[in-house]
Write an enzyme that holds these catalytic residues in place. Structure first.
Site, PDB file in Angstrom:
ATOM      1  N   HIS A  64      45.060  57.260  38.974  1.00  0.00           N
ATOM      2  CA  HIS A  64      44.137  56.073  38.751  1.00  0.00           C
ATOM      3  C   HIS A  64      43.193  56.196  37.714  1.00  0.00           C
ATOM      4  CE1 HIS A  64      42.719  52.365  40.269  1.00  0.00           C
ATOM      5  NE2 HIS A  64      41.571  52.652  40.177  1.00  0.00           N
ATOM      6  N   SER A  65      43.139  55.572  36.734  1.00  0.00           N
ATOM      7  CA  SER A  65      42.168  55.567  35.719  1.00  0.00           C
ATOM      8  C   SER A  65      40.937  54.947  36.282  1.00  0.00           C
ATOM      9  CB  SER A  65      42.779  54.730  34.449  1.00  0.00           C
ATOM     10  OG  SER A  65      43.682  55.202  33.976  1.00  0.00           O
ATOM     11  N   GLU A  66      39.793  55.494  36.026  1.00  0.00           N
ATOM     12  CA  GLU A  66      38.508  55.247  36.626  1.00  0.00           C
ATOM     13  C   GLU A  66      38.067  53.915  36.020  1.00  0.00           C
ATOM     14  OE1 GLU A  66      35.007  57.350  35.976  1.00  0.00           O
ATOM     15  OE2 GLU A  66      35.242  57.759  33.760  1.00  0.00           O
ATOM     16  N   CYS A  67      37.592  53.062  37.036  1.00  0.00           N
ATOM     17  CA  CYS A  67      36.939  51.713  36.644  1.00  0.00           C
ATOM     18  C   CYS A  67      35.836  51.423  37.477  1.00  0.00           C
ATOM     19  CB  CYS A  67      38.154  50.561  36.742  1.00  0.00           C
ATOM     20  SG  CYS A  67      37.525  48.968  36.329  1.00  0.00           S
ATOM     21  N   GLN A  83      44.089  47.841  43.302  1.00  0.00           N
ATOM     22  CA  GLN A  83      45.069  48.989  43.035  1.00  0.00           C
ATOM     23  C   GLN A  83      44.662  50.140  43.770  1.00  0.00           C
ATOM     24  OE1 GLN A  83      46.369  48.701  38.841  1.00  0.00           O
ATOM     25  NE2 GLN A  83      48.067  48.030  39.661  1.00  0.00           N
ATOM     26  N   ASP A 140      44.519  52.038  23.420  1.00  0.00           N
ATOM     27  CA  ASP A 140      44.534  52.769  24.978  1.00  0.00           C
ATOM     28  C   ASP A 140      44.593  54.313  24.325  1.00  0.00           C
ATOM     29  OD1 ASP A 140      45.408  54.203  27.386  1.00  0.00           O
ATOM     30  OD2 ASP A 140      47.211  53.055  27.670  1.00  0.00           O
ATOM     31  N   ARG A 142      43.909  56.818  26.646  1.00  0.00           N
ATOM     32  CA  ARG A 142      44.103  57.610  27.812  1.00  0.00           C
ATOM     33  C   ARG A 142      45.123  58.917  27.733  1.00  0.00           C
ATOM     34  NH1 ARG A 142      45.210  53.248  32.367  1.00  0.00           N
ATOM     35  NH2 ARG A 142      46.469  52.360  30.639  1.00  0.00           N
ATOM     36  N   SER A 163      52.770  53.000  40.092  1.00  0.00           N
ATOM     37  CA  SER A 163      52.369  52.447  38.940  1.00  0.00           C
ATOM     38  C   SER A 163      53.295  51.527  38.222  1.00  0.00           C
ATOM     39  CB  SER A 163      52.242  53.641  37.960  1.00  0.00           C
ATOM     40  OG  SER A 163      51.777  53.216  36.598  1.00  0.00           O
TER      41      SER A 163
HETATM   42 ZN   LIG Z   1      39.426  47.797  35.901  1.00  0.00          ZN
END
Ligand SMILES: [Zn+2]
Length: 218
Positions: A64-67, A83, A140, A142, A163
């Site tokens: 999970h990409s931090e947000c 998500q 992107d 990442r 994903s």
């Molecule tokens: Zn987000």
């Protein structure tokens, strides 16, 4: 890290992750073991939430990409918070799995403040890719190496990856993590995030078949 005669010795660069702390974390989704890691290459602090015994097993996994805006503040402009909740719920229901919460991934890797600037550009009509590029930043940025290192440290045999993003699967395979299945994590779209989701589908190759019906209706 050493330098001699102006030649950088790559052989002495630290790499990998160091497991620093394990602690039980009781959540609204279930019981997890929170494992804190230090990324030895970058010095970043990272965290994995593990449910059940994943050692030597095929495990349900989410990178999970931090947000901050989506995960903590409940922003309706993206689907990250939805998500994150759905993934933790699915892992707990499965009885075995891991969520690697990837710090340093704000705004697809451009950082929190740049993401907020990109959000301003999106409000003016740019899509998420155009907004990052307009700021002179990658669409992107990442990197998933640290996620692979965490999964190696946990000794998971392979993952069923929660994903919609084929790039995450490809990155794990590149870093030697087996991916036995990609499990869709489809969130119902909202008026505020439909354009964001369509950009993911049309410009970033995300697999979002549930949008077809919504787009036909609008
Ligand atoms: Zn987000």
């Amino acid at each position: 890290m050493t330098e001699s005669d102006g030649v950088f010795d790559v052989g002495t660069q630290p790499s990998g992750v160091e497991r620093v702390v394990n602690v039980r974390l009781s959540t609204r989704y279930g019981e997890f073991l929170a494992i804190g890691y230090r990324d030895l290459a970058r010095g970043d602090e990272q965290i994995a939430l593990v449910h059940g015994d994943v050692t030597g097993e095929e495990a349900l996994a989410r990178l999970h990409s931090e947000c901050l805006t989506g995960d903590a503040f409940g922003s309706r402009h993206c689907e990250c918070g939805d998500q994150l909740s759905a993934a933790l719920k699915a892992i707990a229901a499965e009885g075995r799995g891991v969520l690697v919460y990837l710090r340093g991934h704000e705004g697809r890797g451009i950082g929190l403040l740049a993401k907020l600037q990109a959000m301003r550009l999106q409000a003016e009509g740019l899509d998420t890719v155009e907004a990052n590029l307009a700021l002179g930043l990658p669409a992107d940025a990442r990197d998933y190496q640290v996620a692979a290192e965490v999964l190696h440290d946990l000794r998971v045999r392979s993952v069923r990856l929660l994903s919609n993003n084929p790039r995450k699967r490809e990155a794990l395979l590149r870093h030697g993590v087996g991916v036995s299945e990609q499990v869709p994590l489809l969130m119902p779209p909202r008026q505020e995030n439909l354009a964001y989701l369509l950009t993911k589908r049309d410009r970033m190759d995300h697999c979002l078949p549930h949008l077809d019906a919504v787009v036909q209706r609008t």
